[in-house]
Structures are given as structure tokens and as C-alpha cells.
Write a protein that holds these residues in place. Structure first.
Motif, mmCIF file in Angstrom:
data_model
loop_
_atom_site.group_PDB
_atom_site.id
_atom_site.type_symbol
_atom_site.label_atom_id
_atom_site.label_comp_id
_atom_site.label_asym_id
_atom_site.label_seq_id
_atom_site.Cartn_x
_atom_site.Cartn_y
_atom_site.Cartn_z
ATOM 1 N N PRO A 1 6.536 10.073 -6.125
ATOM 2 C CA PRO A 1 7.277 8.809 -6.079
ATOM 3 C C PRO A 1 6.409 7.584 -5.849
ATOM 4 O O PRO A 1 6.688 6.525 -6.430
ATOM 5 N N VAL A 2 5.346 7.688 -5.042
ATOM 6 C CA VAL A 2 4.510 6.502 -4.851
ATOM 7 C C VAL A 2 3.692 6.214 -6.110
ATOM 8 O O VAL A 2 3.437 5.052 -6.444
ATOM 9 N N GLN B 1 0.856 -1.180 0.000
ATOM 10 C CA GLN B 1 0.000 0.000 0.000
ATOM 11 C C GLN B 1 0.899 1.239 0.000
ATOM 12 O O GLN B 1 1.625 1.488 0.962
ATOM 13 N N ALA B 2 0.876 2.006 -1.090
ATOM 14 C CA ALA B 2 1.791 3.136 -1.270
ATOM 15 C C ALA B 2 1.033 4.449 -1.127
ATOM 16 O O ALA B 2 0.160 4.762 -1.944
ATOM 17 N N GLY C 1 13.207 10.381 -4.648
ATOM 18 C CA GLY C 1 12.128 9.450 -4.348
ATOM 19 C C GLY C 1 11.821 8.513 -5.492
ATOM 20 O O GLY C 1 11.600 7.306 -5.292
ATOM 21 N N VAL C 2 11.797 9.038 -6.708
ATOM 22 C CA VAL C 2 11.541 8.194 -7.879
ATOM 23 C C VAL C 2 12.643 7.156 -8.031
ATOM 24 O O VAL C 2 12.386 5.978 -8.314
ATOM 25 N N VAL C 3 13.894 7.571 -7.828
ATOM 26 C CA VAL C 3 15.000 6.611 -7.898
ATOM 27 C C VAL C 3 14.863 5.562 -6.803
ATOM 28 O O VAL C 3 15.063 4.364 -7.029
ATOM 29 N N ILE D 1 5.059 4.778 2.892
ATOM 30 C CA ILE D 1 4.485 6.108 3.092
ATOM 31 C C ILE D 1 5.555 7.142 2.775
ATOM 32 O O ILE D 1 6.643 7.130 3.367
ATOM 33 N N ALA D 2 5.242 8.027 1.825
ATOM 34 C CA ALA D 2 6.183 9.060 1.411
ATOM 35 C C ALA D 2 5.722 10.422 1.897
ATOM 36 O O ALA D 2 4.559 10.800 1.705
ATOM 37 N N SER D 3 6.614 11.137 2.546
ATOM 38 C CA SER D 3 6.359 12.518 2.959
ATOM 39 C C SER D 3 7.704 13.180 3.184
ATOM 40 O O SER D 3 8.477 12.738 4.036
ATOM 41 N N ASN D 4 7.997 14.222 2.413
ATOM 42 C CA ASN D 4 9.306 14.853 2.543
ATOM 43 C C ASN D 4 9.525 15.389 3.956
ATOM 44 O O ASN D 4 10.552 15.126 4.580
#
Length: 248
Positions: A52-53, A42-43, A195-197, A114-117
Motif C-alpha cells: 500500500p505505501v 514519508q511512507a 490498504g491500497v484503497v 507507516i503501514a504494518s498489518n
């Protein structure tokens, strides 16, 4: 004109790939173990961290076992009016996390990215707390420098990185912009570049790990190739109702 961003981009990518190698490996091991048990990744990300997710979900060369989670799901699938989820400051509201988590309906073998800068906003932190309360693991993609230098906006005072099993540091500075042009002008955000990398490294690592363990990873083929639709239908059938289309 001489542009500085290409050199900056190479440095950010090389630094992250080097410094975060052990974290990437740990995340690969954790996610692979859950996917092999039938779980879904779950992204989730808000704001620009959706990039990125989104890159990891529903795309050619990506794993079919990744479900994209967004605040807009509440409008697409949760009965909320679009205007209710259009506020750019919604990510600061911890109360929006519970209905989103309920809508996501994770299974016991799922795992979360979970992505958050910044890692400080209320919705992200509350969502991560709900994931932890459910006994599910979290991989966080965040800027450690930003997160540790900025007060949390969640009532608990916690940040995303405090709740994660594995933390991947994108290396972004506080504020994200990393290219100082002088006169107080700073441009060149790097969090999503890194993030994409990072998510492509995760995808490669998970696919390699599955192959090494004798299992063929479920991977999307481009729908713009002649056999793409047919192969994707077969690859996604086992995740029906658990992995949702990225455009809805």
C-alpha cells in the motif's frame, strides 16, 4: 467454480470506507497541513505492507510529495550489502530502524505514513518511536484486531498504533486471511486490498483539500503519455533529493 473473494473484497472495502471515514479525514487534514508547509509524506512499510505505501508513491495519479521508505534503502543508498537486508525476518530487528531513520533524514515539516498489518514487529515500532522522538506526526495503517490480540515483538511492549497520531484500521482479522474454505484452510488476505484503497482515499482527499485551499496539488502524470516526462520533471523539481525514485 463459484469464487467468494469478490464478495469479501466488496465487504472489506465498504466496511473500511464507512468505519474509517473519520480517521481518513483526520489523516487528510494532518498530511495536507504538512505538505502545504513544504513537507514530504514519508511512507514506510515492511513485508507485504510495502504494497500500500508503494501504491501511494511515484505513480500516475499520485502525489509527487510522497517518499517511499523501505529497508532495502539501506542497500540502495546506505552502503549496506544486499545480503544484509535480504533476511525476511529483518523487520523484527529494532536495531535496523536507527540507520534507516538517519538515511531518511526527514525535515521538520515532514509527516509519516507507516503501514504494518500486525504493528508489532521491532523495526516498525522502533522506527515509529524515532519519528515520535523527532517530534514528527504519524499516520498508522494497521489491523487493530491483529495488533491488539498479539504480543509486541518490541522490547518496550508498544505497538505501532500506540505511537500514531491517527490510526486507520484496515479491518483485517488476526492473521490477515479472511476466507475460510473448511478443513482448516483459510485464504484470502485482505490487508493490502484495504490498504491500497485507504491510500487512494488519502491521495484523493489531500488533492481535494489542496484545491479547496486554492493550491494545485503536485500530481504525477503517467510517463507513458506524450507529455508525462516533461510535466513530471516540473512537478518533482521542488522535492529533488528528498523524494527518491521508487526503483532505487
Amino acid at each position: 467454480m463459484n469464487y467468494s473473494y469478490p464478495a469479501l473484497a466488496h465487504k472489506v472495502i465498504d466496511d473500511m470506507a464507512d468505519r474509517q471515514a473519520s480517521a481518513i479525514d483526520a489523516a487528510v487534514d494532518l498530511i495536507t497541513s504538512r505538505l502545504r508547509r513544504g513537507g514530504v509524506l514519508q511512507a514506510f512499510g515492511t513485508g507485504h505492507a510495502r504494497i500500500p505505501v508503494h501504491e501511494m508513491a511515484g505513480r500516475a495519479g499520485g502525489l509527487t510529495s510522497v517518499n517511499l521508505v523501505r529497508l532495502s534503502d539501506l542497500a540502495f543508498r546506505g552502503g549496506y550489502a544486499p545480503a544484509d537486508v535480504a533476511d525476511p525476518l529483518l523487520e523484527r530487528d529494532p536495531e535496523i530502524a536507527a540507520p534507516l531513520f538517519e538515511l531518511t533524514a526527514p525535515a521538520p515539516d515532514d509527516v509519516f505514513l507507516i503501514a504494518s498489518n500486525s504493528g508489532i514487529n521491532g523495526a516498525v515500532v522502533e522506527f515509529a518511536m524515532l519519528v515520535r522522538d523527532a517530534g514528527l506526526p504519524i499516520v498508522a495503517l494497521t489491523s487493530v484486531a491483529h495488533s491488539t490480540s498479539t504480543p509486541s515483538r518490541h522490547p518496550s511492549g508498544k505497538r505501532l498504533l500506540d505511537l500514531a497520531d491517527v490510526v486507520i484500521d484496515n479491518g483485517a482479522p488476526p492473521g490477515d486471511a479472511a476466507l475460510d474454505l473448511g478443513e482448516g484452510v483459510v485464504v484470502g488476505a485482505v490487508s493490502n486490498l484495504a490498504g491500497v484503497v485507504a491510500v487512494q482515499l488519502l491521495t484523493e482527499g489531500i488533492a481535494r483539500a489542496m484545491l479547496e485551499q486554492g493550491e494545485k496539488p503536485p500530481v504525477y502524470r503517467s510517463m507513458n503519455l506524450p507529455d508525462g516526462d516533461e510535466r513530471n520533471a516540473a512537478a518533482t523539481a521542488r522535492y529533488q533529493g528528498r523524494v527518491h525514485p521508487i526503483e532505487a
